[in-house]
Design an enzyme around this catalytic site. Sequence first.
Site, short mmCIF file in Angstrom:
data_model
loop_
_atom_site.label_atom_id
_atom_site.label_comp_id
_atom_site.label_asym_id
_atom_site.label_seq_id
_atom_site.Cartn_x
_atom_site.Cartn_y
_atom_site.Cartn_z
N GLY A 136 -0.13 -7.27 1.67
CA GLY A 136 0.94 -5.86 2.22
C GLY A 136 0.39 -4.58 1.83
O GLY A 136 -0.91 -4.50 0.88
N GLY B 90 -0.31 -2.04 -0.39
CA GLY B 90 0.37 -2.30 -2.90
C GLY B 90 0.02 -0.39 -2.45
O GLY B 90 0.77 -0.17 -3.33
N ARG B 91 -1.04 0.09 -1.86
CA ARG B 91 -1.11 1.41 -2.46
C ARG B 91 -1.15 2.10 -1.21
O ARG B 91 -1.38 3.11 -0.98
CB ARG B 91 -2.33 1.43 -3.26
CG ARG B 91 -3.49 1.07 -2.87
CD ARG B 91 -4.38 1.07 -3.64
NE ARG B 91 -6.25 0.70 -2.77
CZ ARG B 91 -7.13 1.09 -3.24
NH1 ARG B 91 -7.17 2.28 -4.58
NH2 ARG B 91 -8.59 0.52 -2.22
N ASP C 138 -1.01 -0.48 -9.77
CA ASP C 138 -0.09 0.69 -9.93
C ASP C 138 0.04 1.58 -8.66
O ASP C 138 0.55 3.04 -8.20
CB ASP C 138 -0.65 1.52 -10.49
CG ASP C 138 -2.52 1.64 -10.69
OD1 ASP C 138 -2.59 1.48 -9.37
OD2 ASP C 138 -3.14 2.46 -11.42
N GLY C 139 -0.66 0.96 -7.56
CA GLY C 139 -0.22 2.24 -6.50
C GLY C 139 -0.79 2.76 -5.87
O GLY C 139 -1.20 3.55 -5.00
N ARG D 155 -4.26 -5.17 11.42
CA ARG D 155 -4.92 -6.91 11.00
C ARG D 155 -4.29 -8.16 11.41
O ARG D 155 -3.76 -8.56 11.71
CB ARG D 155 -5.13 -6.56 9.20
CG ARG D 155 -5.08 -4.86 8.78
CD ARG D 155 -4.66 -4.72 7.87
NE ARG D 155 -4.37 -3.27 7.15
CZ ARG D 155 -4.89 -3.12 6.39
NH1 ARG D 155 -5.62 -3.60 6.01
NH2 ARG D 155 -4.74 -1.78 5.96
N ASP E 159 -7.66 -9.30 5.84
CA ASP E 159 -6.77 -8.74 5.71
C ASP E 159 -7.26 -6.99 6.31
O ASP E 159 -6.46 -5.99 6.42
CB ASP E 159 -5.87 -8.28 4.56
CG ASP E 159 -6.51 -8.90 3.47
OD1 ASP E 159 -7.87 -9.69 3.31
OD2 ASP E 159 -7.28 -7.99 2.77
N ASP F 297 -10.92 0.20 6.26
CA ASP F 297 -10.53 -0.45 4.39
C ASP F 297 -12.48 0.03 3.93
O ASP F 297 -12.70 -0.74 4.23
CB ASP F 297 -10.03 -1.71 3.70
CG ASP F 297 -8.47 -1.98 4.28
OD1 ASP F 297 -8.05 -0.75 4.19
OD2 ASP F 297 -8.34 -2.27 4.24
#
Length: 468
Positions: free
Chosen positions: A82, A84-85, A116-117, A174, A239, A249
Amino acid sequence: MSWPFDNSYARLPDRLFTPQAPTPVRNPQIIAVNAGLARELGLDPAALSPDILAGNTLPDGAAPLAQLYAGHQFGNWVPQLGDGRAVLLGEVIGQNGRRDIQLKGAGRTPYSRNGDGRAWLGPILREYVVSEAMHALGVPTTRALAAVTTGEKVQREQAFPGAILTRVAASHIRVGTFQALAARGDTEALEALTAHVIARHYPDVDTPLELLRAIVSAQAGLIAKWMSIGFIHGVMNTDNMAVSGETIDYGPCAFMDAYHPATLFSSIDQFGRYAYQQQPDIAVWNLAQLATSLLPLMGEREAAVEAATEAVNGFSQLYQADWMRLFRAKLGLKTQEEGDLALITGLLQRMATSQADFTNTFRALADGAAAAHITDEGAWDSWAPDWQARLAREPGDPQATMRNTNPAFIPRNHRIEQAIQAGLTGDFALFHRLNTVLAHPFENQPDQGDLALPPENHERVLQTFCGT
């Protein structure tokens, strides 16, 4: 500020996402705004303030959320990943249809997995430069609308300036999005997601099997494009494969300098799973995972497995056709002859042996200067006569074909690294220069010739990093 939002993903079953606002940052400052892209999206570039681009202020109509997905990472199954940032602000309808607008580096989400995102400056500059260069090269890709610094530090191996990228995509759906639902046996949400993807990306298809075939075709064309420009994604996990057929990405991505089919840069790819030559096979592997996820929607299982296998196996022929078309054009050829494959592979083999620069060797073909790049004794002379004879049979203007296919400029790893290092001191001049030059990669731009040079030995970048 009101944006032309129509947030269709937020209307899907809520198992697919978590509502999530960006975490405010201390002192956002704009590095760059992509004014042309903003206007395509129906946005006023002048109204894109630092607070909006950092997520401190939400535009009217936003429905911020973090998306759920799963995935195979280097072949290993991870049942929940998912965003995460990253936070998806919503979707806007612009000149080129529906587009996601996402803030990457926007803070922790329920999917951060102890992260930490945040994002540090280096990966944000890299993704901005490379994704916009890919767009100019004609490769389907997510794009960069803006980049800002946050006024905060991000801790990696040391403390770096934080940054946020505003990323634009046809969607952020994705292969791993489908995998997450299939693994949970959530057929209802899987059906809704499938219908959404068909309506959004492939409106001419009607069934999950036809959707699979369409995605296979899109990925075959995409990977062929990567191969034709020497691009190495670096982390082709499921992903990181967008079902829209866009490149997504840009973590440890890189362009080859010296050609070799086994080239890789990613620091986390210890066994070369995602090396340059492996990319077509990995695409097939990923598409097989998508096919498996769609099986519950495809009727009787034995027949569904047979049909899905046939669809995935169709990648090879589609890819080879696209690869041949692109590499023929790189040699100045638009027509087809039986010996073309041998002609292409013959040059690539000589380039590998000579450690010839991939981009500059192909660019030099049109100028009659490629022989200087093939340094092994006799290698050029044993290949060139067959190519020249083939060119003589080609109608039209082969030189124009080559110049329109073989870029003069790519985002060189060492130049990106230099731009990052300068950016850490607050100097973004090289970053902006790269974006300006790479917006016109097929033009000669003789006053920018230093950006076309491969690295000196002391400038070589041997590893790239994902930034998390």
